[in-house]
Design an enzyme around this catalytic site. Sequence first.
Site, short mmCIF file in Angstrom:
data_model
loop_
_atom_site.label_atom_id
_atom_site.label_comp_id
_atom_site.label_asym_id
_atom_site.label_seq_id
_atom_site.Cartn_x
_atom_site.Cartn_y
_atom_site.Cartn_z
CB THR A 169 5.17 4.68 -3.05
OG1 THR A 169 4.59 5.38 -1.94
CG2 THR A 169 4.17 4.64 -4.20
CE LYS A 170 7.49 8.02 1.31
NZ LYS A 170 7.34 9.19 2.21
NE ARG A 189 -8.47 -1.44 11.74
CZ ARG A 189 -8.40 -2.74 12.05
NH1 ARG A 189 -7.56 -3.15 12.99
NH2 ARG A 189 -9.15 -3.63 11.42
CB ALA A 220 -8.79 -7.09 -5.82
CG ASN A 267 -8.20 -14.88 -7.25
OD1 ASN A 267 -8.45 -15.39 -8.34
ND2 ASN A 267 -9.13 -14.71 -6.32
CG HIS A 291 11.88 2.12 -17.13
ND1 HIS A 291 12.62 1.31 -17.96
CD2 HIS A 291 10.73 1.44 -16.85
CE1 HIS A 291 11.95 0.20 -18.19
NE2 HIS A 291 10.80 0.25 -17.53
CB ALA A 334 -8.94 -3.80 -2.73
#
Length: 205
Positions: free
Chosen positions: A165-166, A183, A142, A85, A115, A160
């Site tokens: 991060t993992k 789940r 989204a 989208n 960085h 959404a």
Amino acid sequence: MIRMKDRLHTGELYLPGDEEIMEDQTRRLDRLYEFNMTRPTEGAKRSAMLKEMFAEIGEGCYIEPPLHANFGGAHVHFGRNVYANFNLTMVDDTHIYVGDFTMFGPNVTLATGGHPILPELRRQGYQYNMPIRIGKNCWLGAGVIVMPGITIGDNTVIGAGSVVTKDIPSNVVAVGNPCRVLREINEHDKEYYFKDRKIDYSSLK
């Protein structure tokens, strides 16, 4: 002499403002600008442009402009029937791999660039890149943000607004900031598609 361009895909620190990198990047961004200026009726033109712009892109893919990508898709590898989208943002300073039939909601960000934490190195402009891998038949809702070096397994749904991060395994629903497995996809999902709404298989093709 060290070529900064050689470090784009190694995970090493490099300077993205390097003249050789910038020249290549600017040329590709010009082409991305042209893609974003296409009309909705120019589907065939869009498809042809994406095949030229991306490292790889399979048949049946659809990307709703505007598309944002640091290198115009040059380091992006899409399988077949990938849907995105509007406002998909790909920091494709290194490779991004996306499997067949995966879908992206609006305003999803896939960021391979990072960085250093050390202020002195940031002040000098250093960056590093780590590839992102997203499996087949995933759905990223989204506003999802995927951080450098992340792998998401096949069939997984990312809720959404999540910040991934993992690594996330296959066949799960994962949500939150930071994103965590909520789940597994289970038998309930074969009967209901949204809250108490049942799947009417007789009405489906």
